[in-house]
Scaffold this motif. Structure first.
Motif, short mmCIF file in Angstrom:
data_model
loop_
_atom_site.label_atom_id
_atom_site.label_comp_id
_atom_site.label_asym_id
_atom_site.label_seq_id
_atom_site.Cartn_x
_atom_site.Cartn_y
_atom_site.Cartn_z
N GLY A 150 -9.71 -1.18 15.02
CA GLY A 150 -10.16 -0.10 15.81
C GLY A 150 -9.50 1.22 15.60
O GLY A 150 -9.81 2.14 16.22
N HIS A 151 -8.35 1.31 14.72
CA HIS A 151 -7.79 2.45 14.71
C HIS A 151 -8.52 3.44 13.68
O HIS A 151 -8.39 4.72 13.64
CB HIS A 151 -6.35 2.28 13.87
N GLY A 152 -9.46 2.92 12.88
CA GLY A 152 -10.33 3.94 12.12
C GLY A 152 -9.79 4.01 10.85
O GLY A 152 -8.63 3.47 10.51
N THR A 153 -10.60 4.69 9.82
CA THR A 153 -10.20 4.60 8.32
C THR A 153 -9.10 5.75 8.03
O THR A 153 -8.72 5.63 7.01
CB THR A 153 -11.47 4.82 7.66
N GLY A 154 -8.75 6.53 9.07
CA GLY A 154 -7.95 7.58 8.79
C GLY A 154 -6.35 7.10 9.30
O GLY A 154 -5.49 8.03 8.94
N ALA A 155 -5.99 6.17 9.80
CA ALA A 155 -4.95 5.72 10.07
C ALA A 155 -4.00 5.02 8.94
O ALA A 155 -4.47 4.46 8.34
CB ALA A 155 -4.99 4.81 11.32
N TYR A 156 -2.60 5.18 9.34
CA TYR A 156 -1.74 4.27 8.34
C TYR A 156 -2.23 2.97 8.73
O TYR A 156 -2.25 2.28 9.81
CB TYR A 156 -0.36 4.87 8.62
N THR A 157 -1.87 1.93 7.50
CA THR A 157 -1.82 0.56 7.57
C THR A 157 -0.60 0.10 7.10
O THR A 157 0.15 0.81 7.02
CB THR A 157 -3.20 0.09 6.73
N HIS A 158 -0.71 -1.43 7.19
CA HIS A 158 0.33 -1.89 6.51
C HIS A 158 0.54 -1.44 5.27
O HIS A 158 -0.25 -1.02 4.48
CB HIS A 158 0.24 -3.50 6.35
N SER A 159 1.92 -1.49 4.85
CA SER A 159 2.45 -0.67 3.37
C SER A 159 1.92 -1.50 2.30
O SER A 159 1.59 -0.94 1.07
CB SER A 159 3.97 -0.66 3.44
N GLN A 160 1.59 -2.79 2.53
CA GLN A 160 0.70 -3.52 1.47
C GLN A 160 -0.73 -3.39 1.38
O GLN A 160 -1.26 -3.90 0.33
CB GLN A 160 1.14 -5.02 1.36
N GLY A 161 -1.21 -2.69 2.66
CA GLY A 161 -2.39 -2.78 2.86
C GLY A 161 -3.01 -3.73 3.95
O GLY A 161 -2.29 -4.62 4.14
N PRO A 162 -4.12 -3.67 4.55
CA PRO A 162 -4.51 -4.33 5.56
C PRO A 162 -4.70 -6.03 5.17
O PRO A 162 -5.02 -6.26 4.06
CB PRO A 162 -6.07 -3.86 6.09
N LYS A 163 -4.25 -6.88 6.04
CA LYS A 163 -3.83 -8.26 5.70
C LYS A 163 -5.40 -8.86 5.33
O LYS A 163 -5.57 -9.70 4.50
CB LYS A 163 -3.10 -8.86 6.82
N VAL A 164 -6.29 -8.56 6.39
CA VAL A 164 -7.54 -9.02 5.95
C VAL A 164 -8.04 -8.67 4.56
O VAL A 164 -8.73 -9.47 3.82
CB VAL A 164 -8.36 -8.66 7.04
N PHE A 165 -8.07 -7.52 4.03
CA PHE A 165 -8.26 -7.03 2.59
C PHE A 165 -7.73 -7.92 1.62
O PHE A 165 -8.20 -8.49 0.67
CB PHE A 165 -8.39 -5.60 2.54
N ARG A 166 -6.51 -8.19 1.91
CA ARG A 166 -5.26 -8.76 1.04
C ARG A 166 -5.94 -10.26 0.84
O ARG A 166 -5.74 -10.83 -0.11
CB ARG A 166 -3.87 -8.75 1.19
N ASP A 167 -6.20 -10.94 2.12
CA ASP A 167 -6.75 -12.12 1.99
C ASP A 167 -7.76 -12.06 1.20
O ASP A 167 -8.11 -13.23 0.36
CB ASP A 167 -6.91 -12.55 3.37
N GLU A 168 -8.69 -11.30 1.30
CA GLU A 168 -9.84 -11.30 0.54
C GLU A 168 -9.72 -11.26 -0.82
O GLU A 168 -10.19 -12.02 -1.68
CB GLU A 168 -10.87 -10.16 1.11
N ILE A 169 -8.89 -10.19 -1.36
CA ILE A 169 -8.57 -10.23 -2.58
C ILE A 169 -7.97 -11.67 -3.39
O ILE A 169 -8.06 -11.87 -4.42
CB ILE A 169 -7.28 -9.00 -2.71
N ALA A 170 -7.07 -11.93 -2.50
CA ALA A 170 -6.45 -13.28 -2.93
C ALA A 170 -7.56 -14.53 -3.18
O ALA A 170 -7.66 -15.21 -4.16
CB ALA A 170 -5.49 -14.02 -2.05
N ARG A 171 -8.50 -14.71 -2.26
CA ARG A 171 -9.42 -15.61 -2.35
C ARG A 171 -10.49 -15.08 -3.62
O ARG A 171 -10.74 -16.16 -4.42
CB ARG A 171 -10.59 -15.69 -1.18
N PHE A 172 -10.51 -13.86 -4.05
CA PHE A 172 -11.62 -13.69 -5.21
C PHE A 172 -10.64 -13.90 -6.28
O PHE A 172 -11.46 -14.40 -7.05
CB PHE A 172 -11.74 -11.96 -4.94
N ILE A 173 -9.35 -13.48 -6.47
CA ILE A 173 -8.70 -14.04 -7.73
C ILE A 173 -8.67 -15.52 -7.84
O ILE A 173 -8.76 -16.23 -9.20
CB ILE A 173 -7.38 -13.52 -7.53
N GLU A 174 -8.72 -16.36 -6.77
CA GLU A 174 -8.74 -17.84 -6.91
C GLU A 174 -9.98 -18.40 -7.56
O GLU A 174 -10.20 -19.09 -8.22
CB GLU A 174 -8.60 -18.44 -5.49
N ARG A 175 -11.12 -17.62 -7.07
CA ARG A 175 -12.48 -18.00 -7.52
C ARG A 175 -12.62 -17.59 -8.82
O ARG A 175 -13.13 -18.30 -9.51
CB ARG A 175 -13.66 -17.30 -6.59
#
Length: 299
Positions: A150-175
């Protein structure tokens, strides 16, 4: 003095230091003192600046582009100037910028980002949103907003990127690579602000001293050679075979590495650009496997 960091230590011309934490304003009584003009010298000059930065070359922004800008300005300033050139406009192809040469933007990503940026009341939660945007865009934008808490696209996120997005990337690489489910941890995924930022981060970690070498293709996109120069490393170029569709020659790689070792260079990394830039070639799977074996063989 306006600064952009959380903590800044600065030495003034008089030699005193000031520190400001958690503030955007740095103040010091010493900064209000005006030293005599005879004692003031320019701190940053071409001689005092980083010589690695001064010497690095970034061709996509180099002399050809500067000349194009000059001609473009000349043509715009007067009709007389434009008549001396055998063309009426300049097409800039020094960088991958397809929109500037007429390619239409991809609709779906722009629709999703518009919904992610809009306040929910006039975006994803608007009663008529599905009349204005496709349903899959609305679903994706909703998942993005939820991932950002709910913070919006202009807010700082986790330094590695939002975890939900990183989870999606990990699943994509696996597929993509046909790996076991959840064999890749999102903790090993780092999202960056474009590829250039990631390249700079990795090379910064790899180049620990002036003898560190990085194997890069010739021709190559100049961010690699420029960053290696900036960090004080050694460029170890291997030539692509133009007659064979810009393919790689394994004998060429072995000889290039051997020559570098004989010059006292410690090669610790290999740059593979695939699809090739600027060549546009795509390496076949066997060629990629050979390169992987080459890197494993030489650590």
């Amino acid at each position: 003095i306006v600064v952009g960091g959380w903590c800044l230590c600065m030495q003034s011309a008089m030699g005193s230091r000031s520190i400001s934490e958690g503030s955007h304003i740095l103040s010091s009584s010493s900064l209000s003192k005006s030293p005599s003009s005879s004692r003031v010298s320019k701190r940053l000059t071409e001689d005092s600046m980083s010589q690695s930065l001064k010497g690095m070359e970034y061709a996509v922004r180099g002399e050809v582009v500067i000349a194009a800008d000059r001609i473009n300005a000349d043509m715009s300033n007067s009709k007389e100037s434009s008549s001396k050139y055998p063309f009426d406009h300049i097409v800039y192809t020094n960088i991958g910028n397809p929109h500037s040469v007429g390619q239409k933007p991809l609709t779906w990503p722009r629709q999703v980002m518009a919904l992610a940026d809009l306040p929910s009341s006039v975006g994803i939660d608007h009663p008529n949103v599905c009349d204005m945007f496709p349903e899959d865009c609305v679903r994706r934008a909703r998942s993005i907003k939820e991932a950002l808490n709910g913070h919006g696209t202009g807010a700082y996120t986790h330094s590695q990127g939002p975890k939900v997005f990183r989870d999606e990337i990990a699943r994509f690489i696996e597929r993509r690579d046909q790996l076991p489910s959840h064999s890749i941890s999102s903790d090993s995924i780092f999202m960056t602000n474009g590829a250039s930022s990631a390249i700079h981060m990795i090379l910064t970690a790899l180049i620990s001293n002036p003898k560190c070498g990085v194997m890069i293709p010739i021709p190559q996109y100049p961010i690699y050679s420029a960053t290696i120069d900036l960090l004080g490393g050694q460029k170890v170029g291997y030539y692509l075979n133009e007659q064979n569709g810009w393919d790689m020659n394994m004998d060429e790689l072995e000889q290039t590495l051997l020559d570098a070792k004989n010059r006292g260079i410690h090669v610790n990394s290999f740059v593979l650009i695939n699809p090739g830039n600027p060549t546009g070639n795509v390496l076949p799977p066997d060629a990629v496997k050979h390169i992987g074996n080459f890197c494993a063989k030489h650590n």
